[in-house]
Design a protein around this motif. Sequence first.
Motif, short mmCIF file in Angstrom:
data_model
loop_
_atom_site.label_atom_id
_atom_site.label_comp_id
_atom_site.label_asym_id
_atom_site.label_seq_id
_atom_site.Cartn_x
_atom_site.Cartn_y
_atom_site.Cartn_z
N VAL A 63 -14.89 -38.17 3.61
CA VAL A 63 -16.06 -37.21 3.53
C VAL A 63 -16.30 -36.66 5.01
N GLY A 64 -15.83 -37.18 5.92
CA GLY A 64 -16.05 -36.67 7.20
C GLY A 64 -15.29 -35.66 7.64
N ASP A 65 -14.10 -35.35 6.86
CA ASP A 65 -13.18 -34.36 7.19
C ASP A 65 -13.40 -33.12 5.94
N TRP A 66 -14.74 -33.08 5.33
CA TRP A 66 -14.78 -31.97 4.33
C TRP A 66 -14.86 -30.78 5.00
N GLY A 67 -15.58 -30.70 6.14
CA GLY A 67 -15.98 -29.38 6.82
C GLY A 67 -17.40 -28.95 6.65
N SER A 68 -17.39 -27.55 6.65
CA SER A 68 -18.88 -27.10 6.79
C SER A 68 -18.79 -26.01 5.43
N VAL A 69 -19.86 -25.51 4.74
CA VAL A 69 -19.86 -24.61 3.70
C VAL A 69 -21.04 -23.78 4.19
N LEU A 70 -20.87 -22.42 3.78
CA LEU A 70 -21.79 -21.57 4.03
C LEU A 70 -22.96 -21.50 2.66
N THR A 71 -23.99 -21.48 2.92
CA THR A 71 -24.94 -21.48 1.83
C THR A 71 -26.00 -20.37 1.92
N PRO A 72 -26.79 -20.25 1.01
CA PRO A 72 -27.77 -18.92 1.33
C PRO A 72 -28.89 -19.25 2.36
N ALA A 73 -28.87 -20.73 2.60
CA ALA A 73 -29.97 -21.19 3.63
C ALA A 73 -29.27 -21.23 5.05
N GLY A 74 -27.85 -21.01 5.13
CA GLY A 74 -27.21 -21.20 6.51
C GLY A 74 -25.85 -22.09 6.17
N THR A 75 -25.28 -22.49 7.26
CA THR A 75 -24.18 -23.27 7.29
C THR A 75 -24.44 -24.71 7.26
N PHE A 76 -23.95 -25.41 6.14
CA PHE A 76 -24.24 -26.84 6.06
C PHE A 76 -23.03 -27.80 6.08
N GLN A 77 -23.49 -28.95 6.62
CA GLN A 77 -22.19 -29.72 6.61
C GLN A 77 -22.68 -31.35 6.45
N LEU A 78 -21.76 -32.11 5.93
CA LEU A 78 -22.19 -33.49 5.91
C LEU A 78 -21.31 -34.27 7.02
N VAL A 79 -22.31 -35.21 7.74
CA VAL A 79 -21.52 -35.94 8.82
C VAL A 79 -21.86 -37.45 8.70
N PRO A 80 -20.77 -38.00 8.30
CA PRO A 80 -21.03 -39.54 8.05
C PRO A 80 -21.90 -40.09 9.00
N VAL A 81 -22.59 -40.97 8.78
CA VAL A 81 -23.60 -41.68 9.66
C VAL A 81 -22.98 -42.63 10.86
N ARG A 82 -23.48 -42.58 11.86
CA ARG A 82 -22.95 -43.56 12.99
C ARG A 82 -24.44 -44.26 13.20
N LEU A 83 -24.29 -45.36 13.32
CA LEU A 83 -25.32 -46.12 13.41
C LEU A 83 -26.19 -46.12 14.52
N GLY A 84 -25.32 -46.33 15.68
CA GLY A 84 -26.30 -46.10 17.11
C GLY A 84 -26.81 -44.59 17.13
N ARG A 174 -39.18 -28.94 3.33
CA ARG A 174 -39.36 -29.43 1.87
C ARG A 174 -40.20 -28.03 1.60
N GLY A 175 -40.23 -27.85 -0.02
CA GLY A 175 -40.93 -26.77 -0.60
C GLY A 175 -40.47 -25.47 -0.31
N ARG A 176 -39.19 -25.39 0.02
CA ARG A 176 -38.62 -24.04 0.45
C ARG A 176 -37.37 -23.77 -0.59
N GLY A 177 -37.35 -24.51 -1.62
CA GLY A 177 -36.41 -24.40 -2.67
C GLY A 177 -34.87 -24.81 -2.13
N LEU A 178 -34.66 -25.54 -1.07
CA LEU A 178 -33.64 -26.08 -0.63
C LEU A 178 -32.87 -27.20 -1.57
N GLY A 179 -33.51 -27.82 -2.29
CA GLY A 179 -32.87 -28.73 -2.98
C GLY A 179 -31.86 -28.40 -3.97
N GLY A 180 -32.19 -27.24 -4.60
CA GLY A 180 -31.00 -26.77 -5.53
C GLY A 180 -30.06 -26.00 -4.73
N THR A 181 -30.31 -25.57 -3.57
CA THR A 181 -29.23 -24.93 -2.78
C THR A 181 -28.11 -25.87 -2.41
#
Length: 246
Positions: A63-84, A174-181
Amino acid sequence: MSPTDAGADTGQAQATAPPRRPAKAGADGEDTLDLRLPDDFVALFRQTTGTDAPATADLLDGVGDWGSVLTPAGTFQLVPVRLGRDLPLISRWMNDPAVAEFWQLAGPREVTEAHLLAQLDGDGRSVPCIGLLEGTPMSYWEIYRADLDPLARHYPARPHDTGIHLLIGCVADRGRGLGGTLLRAVADLVLGQRVTCARVLAEPDLRNAPSLAAFLSAGFRFAAEVDLPAKRAALMIRDRSLRDLL
């Protein structure tokens, strides 16, 4: 209170949360890691990735290597959690009353820490992530192998089915329609990066019409009603074969 799902477009905190059971001794009640993989399977995975495999090694094709994706709300990326780095932020989100009502992880930081460690110290079938929108942390995700999850007891699972859980942590988001995007973006990431995965799944509460609408707007289809330990859920599926149609 049993967890349910807040509507993505109603100003509430999340689109989907993991099904829960009553907490067990020494556990935080999380259902995601309840199934044990055979030791020989785990050993084979470690052989394949190597004993010095990077932190991104998991059962979800890194998952950490999936990179970013451009969405109508802007560039989005998943970054695996680091506890610290991420524990204070995630714990603060979990103590937001709107989030706590569904995730049931409010309390001292150790409560959230235990929830995260169950995944971070696990076999790689569930990866907790921070969602960055335009570089700003604004959501928490769990990407998991639905076919290796207790959810698989409740529907006809197929190999490499991938599930998602989401909460939007920042009140301003919240309440901006980001959920579906964001659901569409992450589902597309899963299908784009996991070539063995034919379906992305979620299980929002059947009573939560706004959440169902968010999944439908993200290209998911309603597949079935399923009785989970804490709720009656709508099994929502985004199919690779219908990816360009929905």
